[in-house]
Every structure is written in C-alpha cells, then in structure tokens.
Scaffold this active site. Sequence first.
Site, PDB file in Angstrom:
ATOM      1  N   GLU A 171      12.500  40.794  33.244  1.00 43.58           N
ATOM      2  CA  GLU A 171      11.418  39.934  33.767  1.00 43.58           C
ATOM      3  C   GLU A 171      11.981  38.790  34.623  1.00 43.58           C
ATOM      4  O   GLU A 171      11.521  37.651  34.528  1.00 43.58           O
ATOM      5  CB  GLU A 171      10.524  39.421  32.634  1.00 43.58           C
ATOM      6  CG  GLU A 171       9.700  40.541  32.020  1.00 43.58           C
ATOM      7  CD  GLU A 171       8.638  40.078  31.042  1.00 43.58           C
ATOM      8  OE1 GLU A 171       8.149  38.955  31.186  1.00 43.58           O
ATOM      9  OE2 GLU A 171       8.318  40.866  30.138  1.00 43.58           O
TER      10      GLU A 171
HETATM   11  C1  LIG Z   1      15.785  46.965  28.391  1.00 38.25           C
HETATM   12  C2  LIG Z   1      15.211  46.804  29.748  1.00 38.25           C
HETATM   13  C3  LIG Z   1      13.835  46.824  29.919  1.00 38.25           C
HETATM   14  C4  LIG Z   1      13.278  46.717  31.191  1.00 38.25           C
HETATM   15  N1  LIG Z   1      11.915  46.852  31.367  1.00 38.25           N
HETATM   16  C5  LIG Z   1      11.401  46.915  32.619  1.00 38.25           C
HETATM   17  C6  LIG Z   1      10.015  47.257  32.830  1.00 38.25           C
HETATM   18  O1  LIG Z   1       9.255  47.465  31.894  1.00 38.25           O
HETATM   19  N2  LIG Z   1       9.584  47.359  34.110  1.00 38.25           N
HETATM   20  C7  LIG Z   1      10.391  47.135  35.187  1.00 38.25           C
HETATM   21  O2  LIG Z   1       9.924  47.244  36.325  1.00 38.25           O
HETATM   22  N3  LIG Z   1      11.700  46.802  35.012  1.00 38.25           N
HETATM   23  C8  LIG Z   1      12.221  46.695  33.766  1.00 38.25           C
HETATM   24  N4  LIG Z   1      13.547  46.385  33.590  1.00 38.25           N
HETATM   25  C9  LIG Z   1      14.359  46.036  34.729  1.00 38.25           C
HETATM   26  C10 LIG Z   1      14.764  44.564  34.756  1.00 38.25           C
HETATM   27  O3  LIG Z   1      13.663  43.770  35.052  1.00 38.25           O
HETATM   28  C11 LIG Z   1      15.938  44.442  35.730  1.00 38.25           C
HETATM   29  O4  LIG Z   1      17.078  44.878  35.044  1.00 38.25           O
HETATM   30  C12 LIG Z   1      16.141  43.068  36.267  1.00 38.25           C
HETATM   31  O5  LIG Z   1      15.088  42.731  37.110  1.00 38.25           O
HETATM   32  C13 LIG Z   1      17.441  42.923  37.028  1.00 38.25           C
HETATM   33  O6  LIG Z   1      17.631  43.945  37.933  1.00 38.25           O
HETATM   34  P1  LIG Z   1      19.007  44.762  37.960  1.00 38.25           P
HETATM   35  O7  LIG Z   1      19.352  45.095  36.574  1.00 38.25           O
HETATM   36  O8  LIG Z   1      18.901  45.858  38.934  1.00 38.25           O
HETATM   37  O9  LIG Z   1      20.065  43.692  38.445  1.00 38.25           O
HETATM   38  P2  LIG Z   1      20.486  43.359  39.957  1.00 38.25           P
HETATM   39  O10 LIG Z   1      19.298  42.915  40.732  1.00 38.25           O
HETATM   40  O11 LIG Z   1      21.308  44.455  40.507  1.00 38.25           O
HETATM   41  O12 LIG Z   1      21.405  42.094  39.709  1.00 38.25           O
HETATM   42  C14 LIG Z   1      22.732  42.178  39.168  1.00 38.25           C
HETATM   43  C15 LIG Z   1      23.218  40.753  38.963  1.00 38.25           C
HETATM   44  O13 LIG Z   1      23.223  40.050  40.219  1.00 38.25           O
HETATM   45  C16 LIG Z   1      22.413  38.903  40.151  1.00 38.25           C
HETATM   46  N5  LIG Z   1      21.752  38.723  41.448  1.00 38.25           N
HETATM   47  C17 LIG Z   1      20.962  39.606  42.106  1.00 38.25           C
HETATM   48  N6  LIG Z   1      20.538  39.079  43.257  1.00 38.25           N
HETATM   49  C18 LIG Z   1      21.076  37.839  43.335  1.00 38.25           C
HETATM   50  C19 LIG Z   1      21.009  36.780  44.303  1.00 38.25           C
HETATM   51  N7  LIG Z   1      20.288  36.889  45.427  1.00 38.25           N
HETATM   52  N8  LIG Z   1      21.680  35.640  44.053  1.00 38.25           N
HETATM   53  C20 LIG Z   1      22.387  35.480  42.917  1.00 38.25           C
HETATM   54  N9  LIG Z   1      22.495  36.449  41.973  1.00 38.25           N
HETATM   55  C21 LIG Z   1      21.843  37.601  42.179  1.00 38.25           C
HETATM   56  C22 LIG Z   1      21.431  39.175  39.016  1.00 38.25           C
HETATM   57  O14 LIG Z   1      20.914  37.979  38.467  1.00 38.25           O
HETATM   58  C23 LIG Z   1      22.309  39.947  38.044  1.00 38.25           C
HETATM   59  O15 LIG Z   1      23.061  39.041  37.301  1.00 38.25           O
HETATM   60  C24 LIG Z   1      14.120  46.503  32.315  1.00 38.25           C
HETATM   61  C25 LIG Z   1      15.503  46.447  32.141  1.00 38.25           C
HETATM   62  C26 LIG Z   1      16.055  46.625  30.892  1.00 38.25           C
HETATM   63  C27 LIG Z   1      17.542  46.628  30.755  1.00 38.25           C
END
Ligand SMILES: Cc1cc2nc3c(=O)[nH]c(=O)nc-3n(C[C@H](O)[C@H](O)[C@H](O)COP(=O)(O)OP(=O)(O)OC[C@H]3O[C@@H](n4cnc5c(N)ncnc54)[C@H](O)[C@@H]3O)c2cc1C
Length: 630
Positions: free
Chosen positions: A426
């Site tokens: 989230e």
């Molecule tokens: C258990 C679980 C449940 C989930 N449930 C849902 C759900 O119900 N529906 C749904 O749609 N999604 C869901 N998600 C997805 C979740 O919301 C995402 O994992 C989250 O938004 C982060 O995306 P990502 O993991 O691809 O990280 P990325 O976006 O790839 O980021 C990787 C790292 O880089 C950092 N980062 C990224 N961009 C920047 C920036 N511009 N500046 C600085 N730092 C940055 C991030 O903070 C993170 O630390 C779920 C994930 C998990 C693990």
Amino acid sequence: MAEVKTQGAVEAMEVAEASRETEWEKPSFVGDLFLGKLNLDLIHPFPEQPAADKAEADEFLAKLERFLAENVDAEEIDRQGEYDYSLFEGFNKLGAWGMKIPKEYGGLGFSATNYNRAIGLVATWCGSSVAWLSAHQSIGVPQPLKLFGTEEQKRKYLPRFAKGAISAFALTEPGVGSDPAKMQTMATPTPDGKGWLLNGEKLWCTNGLKAEVIVVMAQTPPKVVKGKEKKQISAFILDMDTPGVDIAHRCQFMGLRGIGNVLIKFNNVFIPKENLLWGEGLGLKLALITLNTGRLTIPAGCAAGARRMLEIARDWVNEREQWGAPIGKHEAIASKLAWMASHTLAMEAIVWLTSGLADRGDVDLRLEAAMAKLFNTEVAWQCVDHLVQIRGGRGYETSTSLKARGEKPYPVERIMRDMRINRIFEGTSEIQHLFIAREAVDPHMKRGYKILLPETPTGEKIQAAAKAGAFYATWYPSRYVGWSRFPKHGEFGRLQTHVGYLERQSRHLSRSIFHAMMRYQAKLERKQMVLFRIVDIGTDLFAMAATISYATMLAKQGNQNALELADLFCREARTRVDQTFRTLFDNHDELAYKVVQKMMKGEYEWLEGELVQPVVPTAEQVEEAIRKLA
Ligand SMILES: Cc1cc2nc3c(=O)[nH]c(=O)nc-3n(C[C@H](O)[C@H](O)[C@H](O)COP(=O)(O)OP(=O)(O)OC[C@H]3O[C@@H](n4cnc5c(N)ncnc54)[C@H](O)[C@@H]3O)c2cc1C
C-alpha cells in the site's frame, strides 16, 4: 548527483502528477505545519469517539473477540501456510465482511473509528485474518465503489460484498510496483461498443485466490491533450468467473502465510461497459484515492500489534531474571521497553486522531494518512526488533517450539515475520516520503517553480518573481518570529514546553523547506535525502502534536500516567528532530550517492569477496523447464 532525466522518469512523473489530487478544499494540519503554522485547533481538543458511535460497535467487537479466541488458530494457519476457509462463514455471520459497507446496502455501516477498532482487535491475534478482511474492504471493490460507483453499481455489488463475496484490488504488475506509468495490462474497447477486452497480468493480488469480484486497473486507449498523447489508466469491476481469467500462481511470503495472494493472467477477458468505475482515464487517481483512504487500516493494525508486543515484553521483563535481577531492572532493557511504550502511545494517538477526524470529515487528511502509514509501520517494526532483543533467544524461537518445551508460546517470531510487509505494501515508506515531500514543497512550487525553470520566458519570470516577492516579503520574516516561549499553553500542563517547541520547529521547518528550494532550485526533486529528512521532521512534529492532544484527553479522563508517557515520547522525538535538522544540509549524501553509482558499475565488486554461486541452468535446461510448464 544524478541530473539526467530519462524518458521513463519524465513519463512516470507526468502520470503521477496527472493523478494527484491538487485541490485543498478543507484545512490540513500538516499542510499548515509545513508552512510554519501550528494550527492546533484542528486536532485539539482530541476528537473523542462519540458514545453513541462507540456503542454501535461494542457488541460486535465483543463477539468478534470471542470468535477469534475460540476459532482462529493463528499459529496453525502460519505453520500450514494455508488459511482455514471454514472461518469465512463465521466472519460472515458476524457481518465482518461488511463493516465499512453502508447499512442501506446490507453492511454494518461502521465509522472509520469503529472499523479500525475491529481491525486492531484482529491484528492483536492473526495477521492473515487482518489481510483477508482489510484487502476486501479497505482497498478491495467496496471502497472505490462506495467513493466512485454509480447507484446502479452499488446496488448490484455492495450487498454481495456485505454477505461475504470476497473482493480484491489489482494494481501491481511484474514491471509496475511504485511506478504505475509502466502499466502493461490493456483494456481495449470492443468494436460493438459493448465493453472492453482485458489482456495482461496482475501480481501479488491479495485475496485474489478466493475473490469473486475484483477492481482492476488497466491502460485504455491514450487521449491527445494539447497535441500530446496522454496515457490513460482506467479502473474496472471484474467478475472473476469471466472466461479468460487465470490464477497462474499462488505467491508465498515470509509472513502472512495464510493469505491468498496470487498472480492473475487475463486473456481476452470481456468486461461489460457498465463495469467501468468513475470514468475513462481516472483509474490511477481512483487507485491513489482508494489507497489514501484505505491507508488508515495498516497504521491501526500496527498500533494494535504494538499493544500486543507491550503485553509480552512487560510480562517477560518481570519474569526473566539474569545477573540477580529481573531484566527490566537493567537499564539497557528498560530503555527499549520505554521506547516501545512511548511510541505505542504515539501510534495510538495517530490512529484515533486520524480516524476521529475522518469521521468528522471537516479536515483534509491526505498528509496525515500518509504520515500515519509511514510512522506506524516504521515504529512498529522497530518495536518488534526491540521485543525480539528483550526476549533474547526465545524471541528467535517459534511459538510451537516454545510450547513443546513447556514455555509460554509467545509468537514473537511470527509477529516479526508478519510485521515486515507493512513498510512495503500500500505504498512503500519511500513512496510515502516522496508523496508527503511533494505536498510539502507544493505551496512554494506554485509560487516559485516558473522562476526557477530555465525555459520560462523572461517576461513570465519577471511577473512570477514580482508576485512571489510580494508574498515572501512578509511570509519569510514572519517565520522567524513567534510567541513560542510565552507561557500560553498552560492547559497542557507538563507538556506545555513541547507545544512551544512544536511552534518554533514548525517555523524552522517551513524556513528550511524554503531554503532547500532556493539552494537546489529545480534539482530539489532529485535531492531525495534532503526531502526525506524534511518529511521525517514533519512526521515527528505531527506525531508529537497528536500525542500531546491524545494524552491531554486521557489525563482529563483520569489517566495522569498518559502525560508522563507523552512527555517521554516528546523528548525522544525532539532528540530525533534536532539531530535531523543538524544533518539536513550538512551530510554525506553526495559521497554515499557517488559510491553507489560506482558500485552499480561493479567497481566495488571486490567487497563481495568469496561467495558460493548457485548452479546456473543451461539454455537446454531452461527450455525443457518452459516446455514442462506449458
Ligand atoms: C504480501 C503482499 C501483498 C500485496 N498486495 C497487493 C494487492 O492486494 N494489490 C496490489 O495491487 N499490490 C499488492 N502488493 C504489491 C505492493 O503494493 C508492492 O510490492 C509495492 O507497491 C512496492 O512495489 P514493488 O514491490 O514492485 O517495489 P518497487 O516499486 O520495485 O520498489 C523497490 C524499492 O525501490 C523503492 N523505490 C521505488 N521507486 C522509488 C523512487 N522513485 N524513489 C525512491 N525509492 C523508490 C521502493 O520504495 C522499494 O524500496 C502486495 C505485495 C506484497 C508483497
């Protein structure tokens, strides 16, 4: 520092900006704080829950508590990595799937405060159950449907959800995490105009395994605005039994092991046109507003989890004796528990403040909700770390193993695994920082951005500078003067000096934001660590204000201890704020950044030393595996 903006970065920014809520129709406590105004009246007196509203949920909560204790075996769910689906019907009988759904559509119609009380209660017992209930109604279809659905859509779906038809929220894709601009899932209009054909995939969809209906975000055909093609993201209600929907994989995680989180693939899935939510191109805005509103649930769960952790720690520091005394008598352990207790009070203050204000509806809570998510998830994680340390070896041992040895089966290890995700989903902590920072600098951006941009024509620059000059001529000097040391906050008793501090530091913060803009100009957006420090200071000031207001209310109700604990929290927060101000501009950000850019090129590979490398499959083995999967 990186100055080159890639096309992807520009596009990501454009999409995010287009989906930003730009209007501030109601006052914002944190918005004012960033401008150097401590508008305490917005949060004090504390928005105490009205007795009638509390009574609405008391009986439900008592039944829910019994149901959890008697039926939900959180340990077994965790051990099996599988939920006990027979519990769904029990939740249904209680009405727990429809807590947030208005009564006219068959739900319980709870206020935000009552909903968060219920989620908190579940969070003290079973993280996976929280995920099932909250993914369904904090972010799943009921929430955006309530906010943006047509009356027809509400009548069709809300009663189903209230009766336990599970829902989910599908935004994330393998290439789309924090940056929705890269969304690949497409909804193409059918030639007969009757609907859309959905193709693509959604990752990590919590509840997707059992969901009957989900809200899914997808790209729809781009629109040309001012001669430029603009990406459109739209939101749809999707019945999961539609042909072409394929649950391709169930994901497993370190914690929340009973959730039904899946990868979903869509192959020419037909969505009737009446299932479009809100309007074409408004899907990302809908998703962000849904998350903004739903964002109060995670902080509530974190605060409740911290209360459970306090109970465990209190018991253990008394019971465990080492070196001739209970470990709570050793200062190092006492200081950890003190931190946990004072910060739990702050988390609680933030949860009940934001919930109460959400119910009253007279203030804008965007920034406060983001700060609640950021503060409570970070602090709860720190609390788990302290608790593991306080429990020593037993903090690392599973509760099953503890039980088998005849010890109290405190599930600290499970709590730790369940807690970690809160800083990620989230909206990660980094994204909360960026969101809050964007709004913190916005009032100055509106006035000064045109002047700072090299491409602005000179005439426009002069006009904008004159306008900004008139504003800053009075605003800036006034941020240096105030009456914070004047004894005018007597009603806060021993906390009054902290209120004076808040007033001074909010002015200090607003000046610092202005200085950052002057110093870095258009490059400020790339100075993330400076921006993050600004946000961290603002968040601690907000947490202090919430805690002072909350503790003052508790003291009036007869709980004088609350003032002592609030005093402790304020002192701890002030130490952090002072330290962060010291390093705001005087830091080693540049060097750290430079090191990582070199690392990315492999120049520090030597540091990784001798490592066992996994066996890399040959091309033939990969092909064989793919053949088998197909
Ligand atoms: C258990 C679980 C449940 C989930 N449930 C849902 C759900 O119900 N529906 C749904 O749609 N999604 C869901 N998600 C997805 C979740 O919301 C995402 O994992 C989250 O938004 C982060 O995306 P990502 O993991 O691809 O990280 P990325 O976006 O790839 O980021 C990787 C790292 O880089 C950092 N980062 C990224 N961009 C920047 C920036 N511009 N500046 C600085 N730092 C940055 C991030 O903070 C993170 O630390 C779920 C994930 C998990 C693990």
